[in-house]
Each structure stands twice: as structure tokens, then as C-alpha cells.
Design an enzyme around this catalytic site. Structure first.
Site, PDB file in Angstrom:
ATOM      1  N   GLY A   1      11.287  86.724 121.053  1.00 56.44           N
ATOM      2  CA  GLY A   1      10.699  85.394 121.011  1.00 56.44           C
ATOM      3  C   GLY A   1      11.763  84.335 120.853  1.00 56.44           C
ATOM      4  O   GLY A   1      12.956  84.620 120.793  1.00 56.44           O
TER       5      GLY A   1
ATOM      6  N   GLY B   1      12.712  78.108 116.360  1.00 53.14           N
ATOM      7  CA  GLY B   1      13.128  76.721 116.399  1.00 53.14           C
ATOM      8  C   GLY B   1      14.627  76.554 116.406  1.00 53.14           C
ATOM      9  O   GLY B   1      15.138  75.522 116.823  1.00 53.14           O
ATOM     10  N   PHE B   2      15.366  77.562 115.943  1.00 49.36           N
ATOM     11  CA  PHE B   2      16.817  77.444 115.859  1.00 49.36           C
ATOM     12  C   PHE B   2      17.529  78.550 116.627  1.00 49.36           C
ATOM     13  O   PHE B   2      18.686  78.852 116.366  1.00 49.36           O
ATOM     14  CB  PHE B   2      17.255  77.447 114.393  1.00 49.36           C
ATOM     15  CG  PHE B   2      16.612  76.358 113.603  1.00 49.36           C
ATOM     16  CD1 PHE B   2      16.982  75.035 113.790  1.00 49.36           C
ATOM     17  CD2 PHE B   2      15.606  76.638 112.702  1.00 49.36           C
ATOM     18  CE1 PHE B   2      16.375  74.019 113.083  1.00 49.36           C
ATOM     19  CE2 PHE B   2      14.998  75.629 111.988  1.00 49.36           C
ATOM     20  CZ  PHE B   2      15.371  74.311 112.185  1.00 49.36           C
ATOM     21  N   GLY B   3      16.821  79.162 117.585  1.00 47.27           N
ATOM     22  CA  GLY B   3      17.470  80.159 118.415  1.00 47.27           C
ATOM     23  C   GLY B   3      16.554  81.333 118.717  1.00 47.27           C
ATOM     24  O   GLY B   3      15.484  81.479 118.127  1.00 47.27           O
TER      25      GLY B   3
ATOM     26  N   ASP C   1       7.362  77.392 104.060  1.00 50.34           N
ATOM     27  CA  ASP C   1       6.934  77.508 105.463  1.00 50.34           C
ATOM     28  C   ASP C   1       6.116  78.783 105.660  1.00 50.34           C
ATOM     29  O   ASP C   1       6.317  79.532 106.613  1.00 50.34           O
ATOM     30  CB  ASP C   1       8.139  77.499 106.406  1.00 50.34           C
ATOM     31  CG  ASP C   1       7.734  77.146 107.841  1.00 50.34           C
ATOM     32  OD1 ASP C   1       6.635  76.579 108.018  1.00 50.34           O
ATOM     33  OD2 ASP C   1       8.494  77.445 108.769  1.00 50.34           O
TER      34      ASP C   1
END
Length: 702
Positions: A391, A394-396, A509
Site C-alpha cells: 500500500g 502518507g509518508f511513503g 491516530d
């Protein structure tokens, strides 16, 4: 009774009665007998490294900070309950394992019991009962006791050692007999192959137990070698193999040349002997290719061998030297290229990461954490092939990989230009050594090379929770029993983070895509990049930068930047409603008159129609009272005021109790934000439309 050792006991030695010649003679003979029965330490062993065990050994806790309990105390009563329950549970389970917590804080007693894999039923229960009896009497009311025996071992503690996978206290016992001096190296190689093969089999077995055999036919030592390895069944395969690797790595130092030996720990152990010492059962043993010597070992063959060694070894050393020089020069050239190309920012980040890793090593040198080479990870992912991509966060991207030993891993590869990604990277590394719980995903290590920064996790075969609860086909796999096990596991993980870990940790989160599922659908909380660490006496903090995921953020955090453990409780309540309903709270979905799941659920609760929100794939065959209780707990967690929300200790208690009267939930957050409150032309940003300066991610963004 076999000879025993009590490491760390602080009890006074018994005083001698009036000495007589006969008494002195008896004491002398007992001393001689004791010294003969103790196994001799291996040659060159640091005898202070691990205590030596005979038929059984015990550890009585820390000598520097011993803790004791009173015989008639609440802790003693909790131990009594444990001593009765764990042997019975271990025998009834069929796996010979049981663990649990008994009583309430601050007098909770934590215990673990494990029988060897071939020791089951009444025999297992009897062994454990005997060991718990010894554990309660041999260490002078110590609160930290471990007793090892050939067929079983037990441990109890006043602190929650069950939350992690620590193997201490570890002990070792070498066989008194050695192989011939000239065969030590060959024999050690064979034993290492055998023990590692058995460890591989044990970590893959559901029981976490395996046995094996190998032949050693090198004159004059012609023996069969039998091996056994075992972990507690609650460990994941990667945890089990990592635990066994840790103690197997001590073999060259502790057991070299010994014809038998063992290293025992609370979570895993292994043993090998030249005689079979376990029941063969169904005979499903690992067989390792034997080492055989030539029957006609003439002087000429020995001479030829010497010539080969004399020629090959120097050439090999030279080649290794040339290779090392070549790699060193290439590395220097790469560094020079990076500097000349103006990558000063990346160089400074690498230096910062180097400091973080050095600090982590100094503080947590006993943790199971590895630094991986870039080439090693590239090989594991077939050079980061799209076929291995799980997948995009958000950061890679996130990849699946397989190391050379067969261990499956998940790799989060941070984008090279992401400063925020670097902050997450540092946060996870600094946190992971302090968070060890069966319901938290395990970080195996990291890879840092120039601008490349990767986090290496244990691989979760069933990916994340959102893949199931928001998919009608896959959702059918999760019957209510499985859903509740997931709910309880998440709650236990949060309770550990908020209360029982070394530092208080707020996740910030928590959402469905950050709950990973292992092969058995057990939940693991993941992704601690946005987490914040609190000291134990701090309960809340403010921030000017709100981070999180749309739909899961508590109102006081979204509007004022105020976050606390109650922020995670709010997110847990939202997640609980999603698991029950199969509906997403994040995104812009219409539920009745609401754009948010919390308002919709509360309205149905007030109208006594809560059953209308239950996921249709569950059908009508679900325990009504249990589901209703979970809906009520969820609504208590999402109440608008943080003071009204329960803490995770209360949540776990409410979920685990039967017949407990729960308070009536008050109005949830964002309840007044409804579809009718917006003009038709307004963009549907639902309950979050009034928030400014908030950094949000999509539900699947990380």
C-alpha cells in the site's frame, strides 16, 4: 531432592546447631555430594553470565532491589488463586500453557506456566502444581520467582511481565561430558544446525514446540544428537524465532564442545543431548544431515588436507581483504558524490538519525532490534517490486519482504524528501523499545543509509482491520466472537500504553487502517509515528498542530489542541462503532440526518433502535446483550466532554464484566452537526468544517 540454586535470595542462611564431630562429618559429606552433583561450567565460560541449573533451578528476583510480600496479604491471596488456576488451565488447554493476572492493582499477581510440549494432561498439571508449591516456599516470600524443571517451569511477579516477550531470567546447564578436542568445531557446527532447524520448526508450529535429531559419526565420537525447542504459544512466529535466536547465539560461549546442554528462559528454551530425553509422539522430528568421517583416514589424506588448508586459507584471506578495500573505496566515492551534489540537508538528517540510533542503543541494548543493510531489504522486496507493494502511506510506500532465513517482514519506506516522515521515524524508534505487548505491532528494526530510511515490522498476514469491516464479503469472516476478540485486544493494547508501559503513550491516530491482524485475526495496534510520550504524572498537553484522521479526532483536540488519554478513548469509541456497524465514520457518508456515525448511533440509542446499526453480515445470530453493551460502551467513549468519558481501565472492565450496570451515555461530539444545518450549496465537510489549522489525513492515508 535434586540440587537447586537460588540466585538473588536475600534470606539469611540457617544457623548451624551445636557442632559435634559427627555433625561436622555429615556436613562435610553433604558438601562433597553437592559439589559432585552440580554440572561443571563449560571451559572458558563467564560463570556470572547465566546461572547453571541441574534438575531444577530457581530465581528469587533482584538482589539489588528485592521485594517481599506478607504471608497474609492480599498479594498472597492472589498468588493462592494463581497456584490453583494456572496448572488446571494449562492442562485443560491441551497446549500445556496458561498465563494471567490475578487480583486488582496494586496487589495484582502476574503468572505464567508452561509444560514441555510432550508433557500434557494430568502429568502437566501435576508438574506445574509442584513447581508453584516450590515457587511459593523456596524464595522467602519474594514477589519475583521463577522455577525451572525438566518438564515444566513457572514464574510469578508483581509486575506485568506478560505484556512483553522478555525471556529473563535465563539459565544454562552444560552436560559434564565433552567431545574429543579435535572434534569440537565439527560437533558445534552440527549442534548449531540441529538447534536452528528445530527452532525454525517450533516457531512455525501452532504449539511452538518441535524436536529433531542428527547423527555425528566422526571418530572417535560416534553419537546421535537429539534436540528440542519451545516457545510459549502466545508468541507470534517471528517473536518465537527471535527469542530462540537470542539464546542460541549464546551457545558458542556457554556450551561449546559439550555433549549436551540447554538454555532456559521464561518465553523460550532449547535443549540437546546425546540420549533421547523427550517423547517421540508421532515421530514428526526434524532430521538434520549427519556429519560422517572417512573410515580409512590415512596419513596421506591428512597430509593432502593440510596442503589444501595451507593454500586455500591464505587465498581466501587475500580475496576478503581485496573485497573489503573495494567496498570501502566505493562507499567513500558515494559519500563524496553526495556531498558534491549539494545534499547537505540529507547529510544533516543522517547525522541526526545516527545520534538517535546511538542513543537508542545505549538505553535499550537488551531489546530485540536490528539494523538492516539496504541491500538486504532490497533483496527481500525484489528491489522494491510493485508485486511486493502492500500500500501507499502518507509518508511513503509499504512493502512485503522475505529475509534469507524465511522470515516475512513489512517495510515502511519513508519518502526521501519528507521531513515529517523523519520525525515519525525517530518517534517510532524511540518508542518501540518501551512498548512490548501482544496487541501492539512489533518493530523488528530499521534501515538507515544516506537518504533511505525504512522501518521493518513483523508481517501481518491479514493486513488491516478496514479491509474486513468495510467489505461485505470479507466482513462475513468476522463473526461476533472474532469482532469482540478484536475489540478486547485493541482495548488491552491501549490500556497498556496509557497505564502499564514504562511511559504513558498517547497514540493520536487510532483508526481501522492502523489495526493490523495476524494469521489468527488477533489485533495489533500499529503506526506510532504521531504518538506522544508523557511522564507518568502528566495527564494532558496542548499543541498548536493538530494531527490525526478525519472522523476520529476528539472535539477538544480538534478545536483547542488539547489532547490526553481521553483523546484515544474517543477514537476507540468511534472505532468500536465501526466494528459493530461495518460503516465508516471517516469520509462523507450520510447516516439518517447525520454526516457522522456517532450522531447516528446516539439517535438510534435514544430511540431504542440501536440494533438497526448492527452490521447486516452478522445476520440475526449474535448475542444481543453483548452487542448492546458494546454499543453503550462506544457511546460512553465518544461523549462530547472528555471528563465524561471513561478511561481505558474502566473500558476494559466494562467490556469484560457481565451484569454490570453501565451509566447512560450523554450527547456525543458533533451531535448538533446535521445535514439540515447546512445550505444545499455548502460542501459537505460534516462535523469538521469549522476547524482551522488542523493537519488531517485520509482514513487510508497512512
Amino acid at each position: 531432592m535434586p540440587t537447586s540454586l537460588c540466585t538473588g535470595s536475600t534470606a539469611e542462611p540457617p544457623k548451624c546447631p551445636h557442632s559435634t564431630p559427627t555433625t561436622m562429618l555429615v556436613l562435610f559429606l553433604l558438601l562433597v555430594a553437592t559439589s559432585v552433583s552440580l554440572p561443571a561450567p563449560a571451559a572458558g565460560v563467564d560463570e556470572g553470565a547465566l546461572p547453571v541449573t541441574n534438575d531444577f533451578s530457581r530465581s528469587c528476583g533482584s538482589t539489588s532491589n528485592p521485594r517481599f510480600y506478607e504471608p497474609n496479604s492480599t498479594f498472597a491471596a492472589n498468588l493462592k488463586l494463581m497456584f490453583a488456576a494456572l496448572p488446571k488451565n494449562a492442562s485443560a488447554s491441551g497446549g500445556g500453557f496458561s498465563a494471567g493476572a490475578f487480583g486488582r492493582a496494586p496487589d495484582t499477581a502476574y503468572g505464567l506456566a508452561l509444560c514441555r510440549g510432550d508433557y500434557t494432561g494430568d502429568a502437566c498439571a501435576s508438574c506445574l502444581a509442584r513447581e508453584f508449591k516450590d515457587a511459593g516456599s523456596l524464595c522467602g516470600y519474594s514477589k519475583d520467582v521463577t522455577v525451572y524443571h525438566d518438564q515444566c517451569h513457572v514464574r510469578f511477579h508483581d509486575r506485568d511481565f506478560l505484556a512483553g516477550a522478555g525471556n529473563a531470567p535465563e539459565i544454562f546447564a552444560p552436560n559434564m561430558n565433552n567431545v574429543s578436542r579435535g572434534n569440537v568445531a565439527a560437533f558445534d557446527i552440527l549442534v548449531a544446525r540441529l538447534v536452528n532447524a528445530v527452532a525454525d520448526r517450533a516457531s512455525a508450529a501452532r504449539s511452538r514446540y518441535a524436536t529433531g535429531q542428527a547423527g555425528f559419526d566422526v571418530t572417535p565420537d560416534k553419537v546421535n544428537v537429539y534436540g528440542q525447542a519451545q516457545c510459549t504459544p502466545d508468541l507470534a512466529p517471528a517473536q518465537c524465532r527471535g527469542c530462540l535466536a537470542g539464546i542460541i547465539g549464546q551457545m558458542p560461549r556457554l556450551l561449546s564442545g559439550r555433549l549436551g546442554g540447554r538454555i532456559l528462559g521464561v518465553r523460550c528454551h532449547f535443549r540437546y543431548e546425546k540420549e533421547i530425553f523427550f517423547s517421540t509422539g508421532d515421530g514428526n522430528m526434524v532430521t538434520v544431515t549427519p556429519l560422517v568421517s572417512s573410515s580409512t583416514g590415512s596419513r596421506s589424506s591428512s597430509s593432502s588436507t593440510l596442503w589444501i588448508v595451507a593454500i586455500v586459507v591464505p587465498l581466501t584471506v587475500l580475496l576478503c581483504g581485496f573485497s573489503a578495500c573495494f567496498l570501502w573505496m566505493r562507499q567513500r566515492r558515494r559519500r563524496a558524490t553526495n556531498l558534491s551534489s549539494g545534499r547537505v540537508g540529507m547529510a544533516s538528517m543522517s547525522m541526526e538519525m545516527e545520534q538517535v540510533l546511538k542513543l537508542w542503543k545505549n538505553e535499550e541494548s537488551d531489546s530485540e532490534f536490528s539494523l538492516y543493510d539496504f541491500d538486504q531489504i532490497a533483496d527481500a522486496t525484489r528491489n522494491f517490486s510493485n508485486d511486493y507493494k502492500l500500500g501507499q502511506g502518507g509518508f511513503g510506500p509499504v512493502y512485503k519482504g522475505e529475509l534469507s532465513g524465511g522470515l516475512e517482514i513489512a517495510i515502511k519506506r519513508l519518502s526521501s524528501c519528507s521531513v515529517q516522515g523523519l520525525m515519525e521515524f525517530k518517534t517510532e524508534i524511540q518508542l518501540i523499545a518501551k512498548l512490548q505487548h501482544t496487541n501492539l505491532v512489533r518493530l523488528l528494526g530499521c534501515c538507515v543509509q544516506a537518504e533511505e530510511k525504512m522501518l521493518i515490522y513483523e508481517y501481518m498476514h491479514n493486513k488491516s482491520l478496514d479491509c474486513f469491516i468495510f467489505d461485505s464479503a470479507k466482513g462475513a469472516i468476522l463473526n461476533w466472537e472474532r469482532r469482540f476478540r478484536i475489540i478486547d485486544g485493541i482495548a488491552q493494547g491501549l490500556l497498556y500504553m496509557h497505564k502499564h508501559s514504562r511511559l504513558r503513550v498517547i497514540h493520536r491516530d487510532l483508526k481501522a487502517s492502523n489495526i493490523l491482524l495476524d494469521r489468527d485475526m488477533n489485533p495489533k495496534i500499529s503506526d506510532f509515528g504521531l504518538a506522544r510520550i508523557f511522564c507518568s504524572n502528566v495527564t494532558e498537553a496542548n499543541t498548536t498542530r493538530v494531527v490525526g484522521t478525519h472522523g476520529y479526532i476528539a472535539p477538544e483536540y480538534a478545536s483547542e489542541g488539547l489532547f490526553s488519554t481521553k483523546s484515544d478513548v474517543f477514537s476507540f469509541g468511534v472505532l468500536l462503532l465501526e466494528i459493530i456497524s461495518g460503516k465508516r465514520t471517516a469520509g462523507f457518508y450520510q447516516y439518517g440526518k447525520f454526516f457522522n456515525l456517532t450522531g447516528y448511533a446516539y439517535q438510534l440509542w435514544q430511540e431504542a433502535k440501536w440494533h438497526e446499526m448492527v452490521d447486516p453480515v452478522l445476520g440475526e445470530d449474535y448475542p444481543v446483550a453483548a452487542v448492546m453493551k458494546c454499543v453503550q460502551v462506544a457511546l460512553l467513549c465518544v461523549q462530547d466532554s472528555a471528563d465524561d468519558r471513561p478511561n481505558m481501565w474502566d473500558v476494559v472492565a466494562m467490556l469484560g464484566s457481565e451484569g454490570l450496570t453501565l451509566p447512560e451515555p450523554r450527547q456525543p461530539a458533533y451531535f448538533n452537526v446535521r445535514i439540515s444545518s447546512f445550505p444545499e450549496s455548502t460542501s459537505s465537510f460534516g462535523e469538521m468544517s469549522y476547524i482551522s489549522s488542523v493537519t488531517l489525513t485520509d482514513e487510508d492515508g497512512r
